[in-house]
Design a protein around this motif. Structure first.
Motif, PDB file in Angstrom:
ATOM      1  N   ARG A 278       0.844  -1.186   0.000  1.00  0.00           N
ATOM      2  CA  ARG A 278       0.000   0.000   0.000  1.00  0.00           C
ATOM      3  C   ARG A 278       0.880   1.236   0.000  1.00  0.00           C
ATOM      4  NH1 ARG A 278      -1.978   1.254   6.022  1.00  0.00           N
ATOM      5  NH2 ARG A 278      -0.047   0.740   7.064  1.00  0.00           N
ATOM      6  N   LEU A 279       0.299   2.313  -0.410  1.00  0.00           N
ATOM      7  CA  LEU A 279       1.000   3.586  -0.428  1.00  0.00           C
ATOM      8  C   LEU A 279       0.340   4.476   0.617  1.00  0.00           C
ATOM      9  CD1 LEU A 279       3.086   5.387  -1.823  1.00  0.00           C
ATOM     10  CD2 LEU A 279       1.306   6.049  -3.411  1.00  0.00           C
ATOM     11  N   ARG A 280       1.111   4.913   1.576  1.00  0.00           N
ATOM     12  CA  ARG A 280       0.568   5.750   2.633  1.00  0.00           C
ATOM     13  C   ARG A 280       1.561   6.856   2.951  1.00  0.00           C
ATOM     14  NH1 ARG A 280       0.776   6.758   7.957  1.00  0.00           N
ATOM     15  NH2 ARG A 280      -1.134   7.070   9.120  1.00  0.00           N
ATOM     16  N   TYR A 281       1.046   8.056   3.073  1.00  0.00           N
ATOM     17  CA  TYR A 281       1.857   9.205   3.446  1.00  0.00           C
ATOM     18  C   TYR A 281       1.507   9.614   4.864  1.00  0.00           C
ATOM     19  CZ  TYR A 281       2.554   9.530  -1.582  1.00  0.00           C
ATOM     20  OH  TYR A 281       2.868   9.257  -2.876  1.00  0.00           O
ATOM     21  N   LEU A 282       2.476  10.179   5.563  1.00  0.00           N
ATOM     22  CA  LEU A 282       2.203  10.714   6.891  1.00  0.00           C
ATOM     23  C   LEU A 282       1.294  11.936   6.772  1.00  0.00           C
ATOM     24  CD1 LEU A 282       5.715  10.625   8.593  1.00  0.00           C
ATOM     25  CD2 LEU A 282       3.782   9.119   9.038  1.00  0.00           C
ATOM     26  N   GLN A 283       0.350  12.012   7.662  1.00  0.00           N
ATOM     27  CA  GLN A 283      -0.496  13.200   7.725  1.00  0.00           C
ATOM     28  C   GLN A 283       0.339  14.325   8.343  1.00  0.00           C
ATOM     29  OE1 GLN A 283      -3.622  13.402   6.460  1.00  0.00           O
ATOM     30  NE2 GLN A 283      -3.131  11.345   5.707  1.00  0.00           N
ATOM     31  N   PRO A 284       0.009  15.581   8.053  1.00  0.00           N
ATOM     32  CA  PRO A 284       0.797  16.685   8.608  1.00  0.00           C
ATOM     33  C   PRO A 284       0.949  16.622  10.129  1.00  0.00           C
ATOM     34  CG  PRO A 284      -0.692  17.508   6.938  1.00  0.00           C
ATOM     35  CD  PRO A 284      -1.027  16.053   7.143  1.00  0.00           C
ATOM     36  N   THR A 285      -0.089  16.227  10.846  1.00  0.00           N
ATOM     37  CA  THR A 285       0.021  16.136  12.309  1.00  0.00           C
ATOM     38  C   THR A 285       0.958  15.004  12.714  1.00  0.00           C
ATOM     39  OG1 THR A 285      -1.982  14.788  12.347  1.00  0.00           O
ATOM     40  CG2 THR A 285      -2.244  17.145  12.777  1.00  0.00           C
ATOM     41  N   GLU A 286       0.958  13.904  11.962  1.00  0.00           N
ATOM     42  CA  GLU A 286       1.856  12.787  12.262  1.00  0.00           C
ATOM     43  C   GLU A 286       3.309  13.182  12.014  1.00  0.00           C
ATOM     44  OE1 GLU A 286      -0.636   8.795  11.181  1.00  0.00           O
ATOM     45  OE2 GLU A 286      -0.058  10.075   9.507  1.00  0.00           O
ATOM     46  N   LEU A 287       3.545  13.871  10.901  1.00  0.00           N
ATOM     47  CA  LEU A 287       4.897  14.312  10.571  1.00  0.00           C
ATOM     48  C   LEU A 287       5.409  15.299  11.617  1.00  0.00           C
ATOM     49  CD1 LEU A 287       7.341  14.362   8.724  1.00  0.00           C
ATOM     50  CD2 LEU A 287       6.172  16.090   7.347  1.00  0.00           C
ATOM     51  N   ARG A 288       4.560  16.230  12.015  1.00  0.00           N
ATOM     52  CA  ARG A 288       4.948  17.209  13.038  1.00  0.00           C
ATOM     53  C   ARG A 288       5.306  16.501  14.345  1.00  0.00           C
ATOM     54  NH1 ARG A 288       0.539  19.903  13.027  1.00  0.00           N
ATOM     55  NH2 ARG A 288       1.083  21.081  11.176  1.00  0.00           N
ATOM     56  N   ALA A 289       4.483  15.527  14.750  1.00  0.00           N
ATOM     57  CA  ALA A 289       4.749  14.789  15.990  1.00  0.00           C
ATOM     58  C   ALA A 289       6.060  14.010  15.884  1.00  0.00           C
ATOM     59  CB  ALA A 289       3.593  13.841  16.295  1.00  0.00           C
ATOM     60  N   LEU A 290       6.304  13.420  14.726  1.00  0.00           N
ATOM     61  CA  LEU A 290       7.547  12.678  14.516  1.00  0.00           C
ATOM     62  C   LEU A 290       8.760  13.590  14.672  1.00  0.00           C
ATOM     63  CD1 LEU A 290       9.094  10.088  13.439  1.00  0.00           C
ATOM     64  CD2 LEU A 290       8.898  11.184  11.206  1.00  0.00           C
ATOM     65  N   LEU A 291       8.719  14.734  14.007  1.00  0.00           N
ATOM     66  CA  LEU A 291       9.862  15.651  14.048  1.00  0.00           C
ATOM     67  C   LEU A 291      10.050  16.268  15.428  1.00  0.00           C
ATOM     68  CD1 LEU A 291       9.482  17.350  10.556  1.00  0.00           C
ATOM     69  CD2 LEU A 291      11.066  15.536  11.228  1.00  0.00           C
ATOM     70  N   VAL A 292       8.975  16.537  16.140  1.00  0.00           N
ATOM     71  CA  VAL A 292       9.080  17.096  17.494  1.00  0.00           C
ATOM     72  C   VAL A 292       9.709  16.085  18.437  1.00  0.00           C
ATOM     73  CG1 VAL A 292       7.687  17.794  19.495  1.00  0.00           C
ATOM     74  CG2 VAL A 292       7.241  18.782  17.261  1.00  0.00           C
ATOM     75  N   ASP A 293       9.369  14.815  18.265  1.00  0.00           N
ATOM     76  CA  ASP A 293       9.892  13.772  19.158  1.00  0.00           C
ATOM     77  C   ASP A 293      11.320  13.347  18.834  1.00  0.00           C
ATOM     78  OD1 ASP A 293       7.600  13.741  20.639  1.00  0.00           O
ATOM     79  OD2 ASP A 293       6.721  12.001  19.634  1.00  0.00           O
ATOM     80  N   CYS A 294      11.832  13.719  17.672  1.00  0.00           N
ATOM     81  CA  CYS A 294      13.202  13.348  17.301  1.00  0.00           C
ATOM     82  C   CYS A 294      14.210  14.169  18.098  1.00  0.00           C
ATOM     83  CB  CYS A 294      13.459  13.643  15.817  1.00  0.00           C
ATOM     84  SG  CYS A 294      12.800  12.429  14.698  1.00  0.00           S
ATOM     85  N   PRO A 295      15.342  13.559  18.445  1.00  0.00           N
ATOM     86  CA  PRO A 295      16.418  14.366  19.025  1.00  0.00           C
ATOM     87  C   PRO A 295      16.898  15.393  17.986  1.00  0.00           C
ATOM     88  CG  PRO A 295      16.951  12.012  19.084  1.00  0.00           C
ATOM     89  CD  PRO A 295      15.672  12.154  18.344  1.00  0.00           C
ATOM     90  N   ASP A 296      17.479  16.476  18.444  1.00  0.00           N
ATOM     91  CA  ASP A 296      17.907  17.547  17.533  1.00  0.00           C
ATOM     92  C   ASP A 296      18.790  17.045  16.399  1.00  0.00           C
ATOM     93  OD1 ASP A 296      16.491  19.412  18.960  1.00  0.00           O
ATOM     94  OD2 ASP A 296      18.218  20.096  20.132  1.00  0.00           O
ATOM     95  N   TRP A 297      19.714  16.129  16.693  1.00  0.00           N
ATOM     96  CA  TRP A 297      20.644  15.663  15.669  1.00  0.00           C
ATOM     97  C   TRP A 297      19.949  14.798  14.608  1.00  0.00           C
ATOM     98  CZ3 TRP A 297      21.208  10.486  14.820  1.00  0.00           C
ATOM     99  CH2 TRP A 297      20.768   9.623  15.829  1.00  0.00           C
ATOM    100  N   LEU A 298      18.818  14.197  14.958  1.00  0.00           N
ATOM    101  CA  LEU A 298      18.125  13.299  14.032  1.00  0.00           C
ATOM    102  C   LEU A 298      17.051  14.006  13.201  1.00  0.00           C
ATOM    103  CD1 LEU A 298      17.841  10.366  13.089  1.00  0.00           C
ATOM    104  CD2 LEU A 298      16.254   9.999  14.986  1.00  0.00           C
ATOM    105  N   ARG A 299      16.618  15.183  13.636  1.00  0.00           N
ATOM    106  CA  ARG A 299      15.522  15.889  12.977  1.00  0.00           C
ATOM    107  C   ARG A 299      15.786  16.158  11.495  1.00  0.00           C
ATOM    108  NH1 ARG A 299      14.342  19.813  16.894  1.00  0.00           N
ATOM    109  NH2 ARG A 299      13.328  18.106  17.970  1.00  0.00           N
ATOM    110  N   PRO A 300      16.971  16.653  11.087  1.00  0.00           N
ATOM    111  CA  PRO A 300      17.199  16.885   9.650  1.00  0.00           C
ATOM    112  C   PRO A 300      17.193  15.576   8.844  1.00  0.00           C
ATOM    113  CG  PRO A 300      18.890  17.975  10.955  1.00  0.00           C
ATOM    114  CD  PRO A 300      18.085  17.149  11.894  1.00  0.00           C
TER     115      PRO A 300
END
Length: 82
Positions: A16-38
């Motif tokens: 299947r093809l699934r994209y992260l929803q904007p809220t999911e992507l935001r939550a993912l990036l917020v939860d990442c450590p600073d070095w992993l975010r980029p």
């Protein structure tokens, strides 16, 4: 009689093809450590696989052209991420 009646339709590949929803992507990036975010952002916005991201070298990145050519991917074909 229609000669195409005996021809089978191509099967749809599994998966299947699934994209992260904007809220999911935001939550993912917020939860990442600073070095992993980029790195997580690069993977999310280019759809690069983990192995593709980990094998990148600066000489592979075309900064002026805003693209990353991937000469060999998992399926054996090359592609360019923009």
């Amino acid at each position: 009689m229609n000669p195409a009646v005996k021809i089978k339709a191509p099967s749809v590949p599994a998966g299947r093809l699934r994209y992260l929803q904007p809220t999911e992507l935001r939550a993912l990036l917020v939860d990442c450590p600073d070095w992993l975010r980029p790195i997580a952002g690069l993977a999310a916005f280019t759809a690069m696989r983990r192995a593709e991201v980990l094998s990148l070298r600066w000489r592979d990145v075309d900064i002026n052209g805003s693209r990353i050519p991937l000469p060999q991917t998992k399926n054996g074909d090359g592609r360019t991420c923009t």
